[in-house]
Design an enzyme around this catalytic site. Structure first.
Site, PDB file in Angstrom:
ATOM      1  CG  ASP A 131      -3.468   4.761  -3.104  1.00 55.98           C
ATOM      2  OD1 ASP A 131      -2.856   4.484  -2.047  1.00 55.98           O
ATOM      3  OD2 ASP A 131      -3.429   5.878  -3.654  1.00 55.98           O
ATOM      4  CG  HIS A 187      -2.266   0.628   0.946  1.00 56.28           C
ATOM      5  ND1 HIS A 187      -2.416   1.783   0.218  1.00 56.28           N
ATOM      6  CD2 HIS A 187      -3.518   0.266   1.317  1.00 56.28           C
ATOM      7  CE1 HIS A 187      -3.698   2.102   0.149  1.00 56.28           C
ATOM      8  NE2 HIS A 187      -4.387   1.199   0.812  1.00 56.28           N
TER       9      HIS A 187
END
Length: 348
Positions: free
Chosen positions: A325, A321
Site C-alpha cells: 500500500d 499495489h
C-alpha cells in the site's frame, strides 16, 4: 529429456509472458527449467532454452508444426524471425526436408545496418534484446497494479563523504563509491526494515523473500541490462562499488553471463546522468518494486529566514499495489532518506 515439474498436483507454474513466448516457438513448457520463485518459468527461461537448443532437437520438445509450414526447430524459427527470413522461401536440407540452421546461413536477406543511428523511415524489429524488453515491460504493466511515489532526499552528507573518500582513498586500493552505489546500499538496508518491498506475488499470495539481491539498470547498445549484486545488504560499500563497476563494464562489453542477470529481488535504476529529475520506472516481473534515481541538483533550505544551499535528488519508487500500500511504500522511502543523511553507516 524428462519433463520438469515445479508446481503441486501436477500444475506447471509459468508467467503469462513465458506461455506466449513458448506458444510462438511451438515449445512445450514441460521441457523448460524455471528459474523464477518456486521454479516458476519466466519468459527469459524460454528464450534461453531456445538459444541452447541443438538444430536436430528431439521431436517431443516441439508441440506442433504450423499448418503448411516446413519442419524446423524452435531455434531455427527464432533465428529466421530475427533475420527477417520467410521459412516458406527456404529449402530444407535436413531429413524429410527439415530446415536447418545452415539453410538459413545460405540465405542472403537484405543487409541490416549494425550499430547505426536510427533514421526516419527505418523499421526497428522487436527482436533480440529490444523484443525481450518490450515483452517484459508490457507484461509487467498488464499483470501489476503499479503506482509511483516521488520523494526528495538530502544528499549533502553523501556528497561530503565522497569528497573525503576521493582524497583518503587516492591510492586506489579501495574504489570510491559512486552516488548510485550509495543508493544501492541504502536501498538494500531499507529493504531489511521493510520486507514488503522485497517480495514476489504468486498465485497463492505475496511471498516475502529471504535474500536481498539488488539489480541495477545499465544502458547498453540496443537496450538495457540489469546485473545483480547478490546479498547486497551484507556487503560493505567498497565491495558494492567494485562489483557494480565490474558488472556494468561486462554488460556494456557484451561479456556478462546470464547468471549475473538473474535473481534480483529489487532494482535500482538511474536517469540522473541524463538530467532527469523524476520518472516512473516499470517494475521488473517477479519483483514488487523498483527505485528510480534522479539527478543531483541544488536545493534550498530556510534557516532563520536565511536561504541555505543544499544538494538533493528525487527518488521515484514504483510498486505493485497488489502487494504494497501507499503508506508502507512511503515509509520505505523515508528510511532510505534517513540512511543517506548518515552515510557513514553505509560504508560497513
Amino acid at each position: 529429456m524428462a519433463p520438469f515439474a515445479n508446481g503441486t498436483g501436477g500444475r506447471l507454474l509459468s508467467s503469462p509472458n513465458a506461455r506466449r513466448v513458448a506458444a510462438a516457438a511451438d515449445v512445450a513448457l514441460t521441457a523448460v527449467r524455471g528459474t523464477g520463485p518456486g521454479g516458476r518459468i519466466l519468459s527469459e527461461d524460454v528464450e534461453e532454452f531456445l538459444a541452447a537448443l541443438p538444430d536436430d532437437l528431439p521431436g517431443d520438445l516441439v508441440v506442433s508444426v504450423p499448418p503448411g509450414g516446413a519442419a524446423s526447430s524452435p531455434l531455427v524459427r527464432k533465428l529466421a524471425k530475427e533475420r527477417g527470413i520467410d521459412l516458406a522461401d527456404v529449402s530444407g536440407t535436413g531429413p524429410g526436408g527439415r530446415i536447418r540452421r545452415s539453410d538459413l546461413d545460405a540465405v542472403n536477406p537484405e543487409p541490416v545496418r549494425r550499430n547505426a543511428a536510427p533514421q526516419p523511415g527505418d523499421v526497428l524489429p522487436l527482436t533480440g534484446m529490444r523484443g525481450t524488453i518490450a515483452r517484459r515491460m508490457h507484461a509487467s504493466l498488464q499483470e501489476m497494479a503499479q503506482l509511483t511515489h516521488g520523494y526528495e532526499v538530502r544528499m549533502d552528507a553523501v556528497v561530503s563523504l565522497r569528497d573525503r573518500l576521493k582524497v583518503e582513498w587516492a591510492d586506489g586500493e579501495l574504489p570510491v563509491p559512486s552516488l548510485n552505489d550509495f543508493l544501492v546500499k541504502a536501498a538494500a538496508l531499507a529493504l531489511r526494515e521493510h520486507p514488503l518491498l522485497n517480495a514476489t506475488v504468486r498465485e497463492d499470495g505475496v511471498h516475502l523473500l529471504d535474500g536481498i539481491h539488488v539489480g541495477f539498470a545499465v544502458a547498453v547498445p540496443g537496450g538495457l541490462m540489469v546485473p545483480v549484486i547478490e546479498d547486497a545488504v551484507a556487503l560493505a560499500l567498497p565491495e558494492i562499488a567494485r562489483r557494480s563497476k565490474a558488472l556494468a563494464q561486462a554488460a556494456r562489453e557484451g561479456r556478462i553471463s546470464p547468471v549475473q542477470l538473474e535473481g534480483a529481488t529489487f532494482t535500482v535504476t538511474s536517469l540522473g546522468g541524463y538530467g532527469v529529475d523524476f520518472f516512473t520506472p516499470v517494475v521488473n516481473p517477479g519483483n514488487v518494486a523498483i527505485l528510480g534515481v534522479g539527478r543531483l541538483r541544488d536545493g534550498v533550505e530556510w534557516v532563520d529566514d536565511r536561504p541555505l544551499r543544499t544538494r538533493v535528488l528525487t527518488l521515484s519508487l514504483t510498486f505493485d499495489h497488489r502487494a504494497v500500500d501507499g503508506a508502507p511504500a512511503a515509509e520505505y522511502l523515508r528510511t532510505v532518506g534517513e540512511l543517506l543523511s548518515r552515510p557513514l553507516r553505509l560504508l560497513m
